[in-house]
Design a protein around this motif. Structure first.
Motif, mmCIF file in Angstrom:
data_model
loop_
_atom_site.group_PDB
_atom_site.id
_atom_site.type_symbol
_atom_site.label_atom_id
_atom_site.label_comp_id
_atom_site.label_asym_id
_atom_site.label_seq_id
_atom_site.Cartn_x
_atom_site.Cartn_y
_atom_site.Cartn_z
ATOM 1 N N GLY A 127 0.805 -1.214 0.000
ATOM 2 C CA GLY A 127 0.000 0.000 0.000
ATOM 3 C C GLY A 127 0.839 1.266 0.000
ATOM 4 O O GLY A 127 0.526 2.248 -0.681
ATOM 5 N N SER A 186 -7.443 -0.105 -3.819
ATOM 6 C CA SER A 186 -8.807 -0.553 -3.566
ATOM 7 C C SER A 186 -9.371 0.213 -2.382
ATOM 8 O O SER A 186 -8.629 0.893 -1.658
ATOM 9 N N GLU A 188 -10.011 -0.794 0.376
ATOM 10 C CA GLU A 188 -9.329 -1.271 1.581
ATOM 11 C C GLU A 188 -7.855 -0.892 1.605
ATOM 12 O O GLU A 188 -7.115 -1.284 2.512
ATOM 13 N N GLN A 190 -5.593 -1.725 -0.770
ATOM 14 C CA GLN A 190 -4.785 -2.751 -1.420
ATOM 15 C C GLN A 190 -4.362 -2.273 -2.803
ATOM 16 O O GLN A 190 -5.197 -1.813 -3.587
ATOM 17 N N MET A 215 -2.224 -13.902 -6.159
ATOM 18 C CA MET A 215 -3.139 -12.765 -6.235
ATOM 19 C C MET A 215 -4.323 -13.090 -7.128
ATOM 20 O O MET A 215 -4.204 -13.843 -8.094
ATOM 21 N N GLY A 232 -3.965 -8.230 -4.736
ATOM 22 C CA GLY A 232 -4.620 -8.710 -3.522
ATOM 23 C C GLY A 232 -5.180 -10.115 -3.669
ATOM 24 O O GLY A 232 -4.945 -10.803 -4.653
#
Length: 249
Positions: A127, A186, A188, A190, A215, A232
């Motif tokens: 990240g 993302s 989140e 990611q 992934m 991810g």
């Protein structure tokens, strides 16, 4: 026994083999241990790559900032939009230059498909790799305009219509062909990426799901281009993101 070339096996690994070829390889794998070994040898050793990456990061204070010559040309045209100090790209090229992958089974580079390289590169991202990238709308627009010309496809809409947070786009290359990477975070946090390359293969009817280097990955082909959305382990995020991005193209 049917003999398969490395190109046949690479197409199979990338999900781009014809139905007939894929069926032949699957049947052969049931009884041919040598063929299984060849497939394993065509996969990139990502775990070792990550360990080597840490070694290089600890030892090299000043790393190169691009993956290929194509990316260098793009950076000169577009200014500082691409965050030239990208750690992931720098480390990857440093490892290659340093010869840390000099194993016999890595020798036939021409046999590996573009998806394998994209997956290995994406596996280096965390990240924080993208957190520090802050581009103005003007920089983003110039970035995408340049890459649209390079690829012959309109990328202007690729920052909208999705919950994904667009961070940057950069021009890479594979076997002399331009390859564009659009990097996102993302919801989140990611790191995920949509990669695009020209292809002479036919369109696919639907998005195909796969797992590459641990992934989740989604791929499809349309109008002379091949697409891979990867990052991810959340298959739902990749499936939904791929569908939204496909609708923008």
């Amino acid at each position: 026994m049917t003999q398969f070339t490395d190109e046949n096996l690479t197409a199979f690994l990338d999900g781009e083999a014809t139905d007939d070829l894929a069926y032949q390889i699957e049947r052969a794998l049931e009884v041919d241990a040598v063929l299984k070994t060849r497939l394993e040898d065509l996969s990139l050793p990502v775990d070792e790559l990550k360990k080597a990456m840490q070694q290089v990061r600890d030892q090299a204070p000043d790393l190169p900032s691009v993956l290929t010559e194509d990316a260098t040309v793009s950076n000169r045209r577009s200014g500082n939009w691409a965050y030239a100090g990208s750690l992931a790209a720098s480390v990857l090229i440093s490892l290659i230059i340093g010869g840390l992958f000099a194993r016999t089974y890595l020798a036939p580079d021409e046999a590996r498909g573009w998806k394998s390289y994209v997956a290995a590169y994406q596996s280096l991202y965390v990240g924080q790799t993208l957190d520090t990238i802050e581009l103005t709308p003007e920089q983003i627009q110039k970035n995408l305009d340049n890459l649209s010309v390079e690829m012959g496809i309109d990328l202007a809409k690729m920052t909208s219509g999705s919950e994904l947070i667009f961070k940057r786009a950069q021009l890479l290359g594979f076997k002399g062909k331009p390859l564009v990477q659009l990097a996102y975070l993302s919801p989140e946090g990611q790191p995920v990426a949509l990669c695009i390359i020209r292809t002479d293969k036919g369109d696919t009817e639907a998005i195909g799901m796969d797992e590459l280097e641990g992934m989740a990955a989604a791929s499809w082909r349309k109008d002379g281009y091949a697409y891979l959305f990867i990052g991810g382990q959340d298959e739902a995020v990749i499936r939904e993101g791929a569908a939204r991005l496909k609708a923008l193209l």
